[in-house]
Design a protein around this motif. Sequence first.
Motif, short mmCIF file in Angstrom:
data_model
loop_
_atom_site.label_atom_id
_atom_site.label_comp_id
_atom_site.label_asym_id
_atom_site.label_seq_id
_atom_site.Cartn_x
_atom_site.Cartn_y
_atom_site.Cartn_z
N LYS A 155 -0.65 -1.17 -4.64
CA LYS A 155 -1.92 -0.44 -4.64
C LYS A 155 -1.57 0.98 -4.23
N SER A 180 0.86 -1.18 0.00
CA SER A 180 0.00 0.00 0.00
C SER A 180 0.90 1.23 0.00
N VAL A 193 -0.71 1.81 5.24
CA VAL A 193 0.33 2.31 4.32
C VAL A 193 1.69 1.67 4.63
N ASN A 219 -6.60 0.85 0.56
CA ASN A 219 -5.59 -0.11 0.05
C ASN A 219 -4.92 -0.95 1.13
#
Length: 260
Positions: free
Chosen positions: A30, A6, A75, A72
């Motif tokens: 993503k 992500s 992170v 997504n």
Amino acid sequence: MFEGKSVAITGATSGIGRAIAEMFLAGGAKVAISDLTSPQDTADEIGAVAFKCDVSKEAEIEEFIDNAGAANGPVDIFVANAGVGYGDEKHAAGASNEAWEASWQINVMQSVYASRVLLPEWRERGGGRLVVTSSAAGLMAQIGSASYTATKHAVEAFAEQVAFEHAHQGVKVNCICPQYVRTNMTKGFSMAENSKDGFLEPSDVADALKKAIENDKFLVLPHPVVGEYFKHRAMDVDAYIGGMAKLKSKLRAETLPLKS
Ligand SMILES: NC(=O)c1ccc[n+]([C@@H]2O[C@H](COP(=O)([O-])OP(=O)(O)OC[C@H]3O[C@@H](n4cnc5c(N)ncnc54)[C@H](O)[C@@H]3O)[C@@H](O)[C@H]2O)c1
């Protein structure tokens, strides 16, 4: 190479940020992109998700990281790419306080704000990656913009600090230090177009970042000669200042440049 990761990137409507988004997407990540206004058209074109994030505001960075995580997954890679530059009027301290403050908030504090959220999360999850877009000016200088030089140095130093203080927690850091790249920031700027070291495309910067990640290198030098200049400055700062003074005289007619 980035399968399922992500990734969240700021200042990514166009230019270097967009190219970095495309590089991560091609590697299977993503990607969430953001900018001052939500870059929805860019996101639709490249297959990312888009959010609004003014990086000078801590609450908006927190919100972007939340939104990117919801879209997504938490992170894994944060790219602090948004940046601004303002020319000096008349002399090296000539930029307004507003210009200095904006440069400080955008070029430096965005990375601090993002790290404040992410470092504790990454410690829990066993790692993460911070990428900052500094500049060759963060290792040397941008003639005609002391606020750009000072803030790009500051973010390079902050990135080093994160790298060594959090290495044992699996945190990796990359600091991107290009000379001139063909983006909105350098549009119509003849110092960039005529640079003897080359005027690169944003995709060249993204490729250099990918290579640096593969080779586990902190510094990302899309113009390799910047590494030589950096060594030269460290070895003999007086010679470096003398060389920059000569270059400044040569460029005196140049109007000032950086905008965003
Ligand atoms: N173009 C070059 O020659 C060059 C060289 C070295 C470093 N850089 C750095 O690369 C980064 C990307 O710039 P670029 O060259 O792709 O130019 P660009 O103008 O395409 O991208 C900069 C982006 O930052 C965004 N931005 C500005 N203020 C913001 C804010 N407060 N919040 C969120 N976004 C904001 C702009 O809207 C823009 O989309 C910058 O950090 C810049 O300093 C550029």
